[in-house]
Design a protein around this motif. Structure first.
Motif, PDB file in Angstrom:
ATOM      1  N   VAL A 125       2.182  10.818  63.223  1.00  0.00           N
ATOM      2  CA  VAL A 125       1.717  12.129  63.685  1.00  0.00           C
ATOM      3  C   VAL A 125       2.298  12.443  65.060  1.00  0.00           C
ATOM      4  CG1 VAL A 125      -0.317  13.441  64.403  1.00  0.00           C
ATOM      5  CG2 VAL A 125      -0.384  12.072  62.294  1.00  0.00           C
TER       6      VAL A 125
ATOM      7  N   SER B 128       5.983  13.279  64.676  1.00  0.00           N
ATOM      8  CA  SER B 128       6.222  14.562  63.999  1.00  0.00           C
ATOM      9  C   SER B 128       6.013  15.751  64.914  1.00  0.00           C
ATOM     10  CB  SER B 128       5.312  14.687  62.781  1.00  0.00           C
ATOM     11  OG  SER B 128       3.950  14.820  63.174  1.00  0.00           O
ATOM     12  N   GLN B 129       5.273  15.533  65.999  1.00  0.00           N
ATOM     13  CA  GLN B 129       5.003  16.630  66.921  1.00  0.00           C
ATOM     14  C   GLN B 129       5.967  16.655  68.106  1.00  0.00           C
ATOM     15  OE1 GLN B 129       0.888  15.920  67.904  1.00  0.00           O
ATOM     16  NE2 GLN B 129       0.131  16.879  66.017  1.00  0.00           N
TER      17      GLN B 129
ATOM     18  N   GLY C  88       4.689  25.871  62.023  1.00  0.00           N
ATOM     19  CA  GLY C  88       4.909  24.448  61.845  1.00  0.00           C
ATOM     20  C   GLY C  88       6.302  24.035  62.269  1.00  0.00           C
TER      21      GLY C  88
ATOM     22  N   PHE D 161       8.403  19.020  59.563  1.00  0.00           N
ATOM     23  CA  PHE D 161       7.548  18.322  58.613  1.00  0.00           C
ATOM     24  C   PHE D 161       6.443  19.216  58.040  1.00  0.00           C
ATOM     25  CE2 PHE D 161       9.205  14.948  61.376  1.00  0.00           C
ATOM     26  CZ  PHE D 161       9.749  14.093  60.426  1.00  0.00           C
ATOM     27  N   SER D 162       5.887  20.088  58.892  1.00  0.00           N
ATOM     28  CA  SER D 162       4.683  20.808  58.477  1.00  0.00           C
ATOM     29  C   SER D 162       4.918  22.218  57.956  1.00  0.00           C
ATOM     30  CB  SER D 162       3.699  20.875  59.654  1.00  0.00           C
ATOM     31  OG  SER D 162       4.282  21.550  60.766  1.00  0.00           O
TER      32      SER D 162
ATOM     33  N   ARG E  75       5.553  25.239  55.679  1.00  0.00           N
ATOM     34  CA  ARG E  75       5.370  25.408  54.233  1.00  0.00           C
ATOM     35  C   ARG E  75       6.554  26.194  53.667  1.00  0.00           C
ATOM     36  NH1 ARG E  75       0.383  24.703  51.971  1.00  0.00           N
ATOM     37  NH2 ARG E  75       0.797  26.441  50.547  1.00  0.00           N
TER      38      ARG E  75
END
Length: 285
Positions: free
Chosen positions: A47, A50-51, A88, A91-92, A94
């Motif tokens: 996490v 990913s940020q 996002g 990774f996040s 959509r």
């Protein structure tokens, strides 16, 4: 009965006794807790990674599908809109939301989106291929080659694209395209093509041909015979030499809505001639 009570007592005593009195249970619990800790640590690290700013979306590559060039898509404008609306990071984000956003844009028929490591997206766009105007040139509605309606202005179409003129109910795009294809095949013997087609709310229709002639059709639904219109066209071709012999090139419209014949309109006068039985041609009162 007594053995059951003894056994139950032993189980209760085991459960109530301190954990450290059972080394095997203590070892299994320790291993379980260590696994949980390791899993939580890995998730936390992922996490955190990913940020990191390196994974924030920075590049969007717009490409046409194979065999196309993008003529109506402003790439710079589209990219800016993606960066403003996409939520996002690598990774996040959509992809389905990005896809829907692209497909809501004018002149985009279909879009596919994929990630490119570490901070990019590649979007393949299928651009609309205008085929006809819909309703009128000022309606801002066009039809593509699949019979689908989309928002677009005639002024945006390149000058080397000759648009046909179609009209009909809002949900009848594919029906109009099907009628166009049928009519185009029917009038090949005349060396003529359909240049405009209009379908009414009652699904009666008429076309205008490249030779300037207008042909009026009825509704196939009025008869149980679904080939009714095609039969009327065949009758027209059968007796057309007789009509031409009498009026030569003075005819500018044909009406095929009659059950047993057809009517013709003479361009030089406001007179309508009627073939009442497919054999005898006379003046229609």
């Amino acid at each position: 009965m007594s053995s059951f009570l003894n056994r139950s007592g032993e189980i209760l005593a085991t459960l109530a006794s301190p954990l450290w009195n059972h080394p095997d249970r203590m070892q299994r619990l320790s291993q379980f807790l260590m696994r949980c800790f390791a899993a939580m640590l890995v998730v936390g690290i992922l996490v955190w990674l990913s940020q990191r700013p390196v994974f924030a979306l920075k590049t969007v590559q717009i490409e046409p599908v194979a065999g196309q060039t993008l003529k109506h898509i402003n790439k710079a404008l589209v990219k800016r809109e993606v960066f403003e609306t996409a939520q996002g990071n690598f990774f996040s984000v959509r992809l389905e939301d990005v896809k829907r956003g692209f497909e809501s844009m004018p002149w985009v028929r279909h879009a596919t989106v994929r990630r490119v490591w570490p901070n990019g997206l590649v979007v393949n766009i299928e651009e609309q291929k205008p085929f006809a105007t819909w309703g009128s040139e000022s309606s801002n509605t066009l039809m593509n080659t699949y019979g689908e309606l989309f928002t677009g202005r005639v002024s945006e179409v390149s000058g080397d694209t000759q648009l046909l003129d179609f009209a009909g109910p809002e949900d009848a795009g594919k029906e109009v395209m099907s009628l166009y294809e049928k009519a185009n095949n029917w009038f090949k013997p005349w060396g003529a093509e359909v240049t405009s087609l209009a379908l009414t709310e009652r699904y009666a229709w008429h076309v205008k041909l490249s030779n300037g002639m207008k042909v009026e059709f009825g509704r196939d639904e009025e008869s149980s015979d679904k080939n009714l219109t095609e039969e009327r066209v065949a009758r027209l071709f059968k007796y057309w030499p007789q009509v031409q012999e009498k009026w030569a090139n003075r005819i500018d419209a044909v009406d095929l809505r009659y059950a047993n014949g057809f009517a013709v309109h003479l361009a030089s006068a406001n007179i309508k001639k009627n073939d009442v039985d497919g054999k005898k041609i006379g003046l229609k009162q």
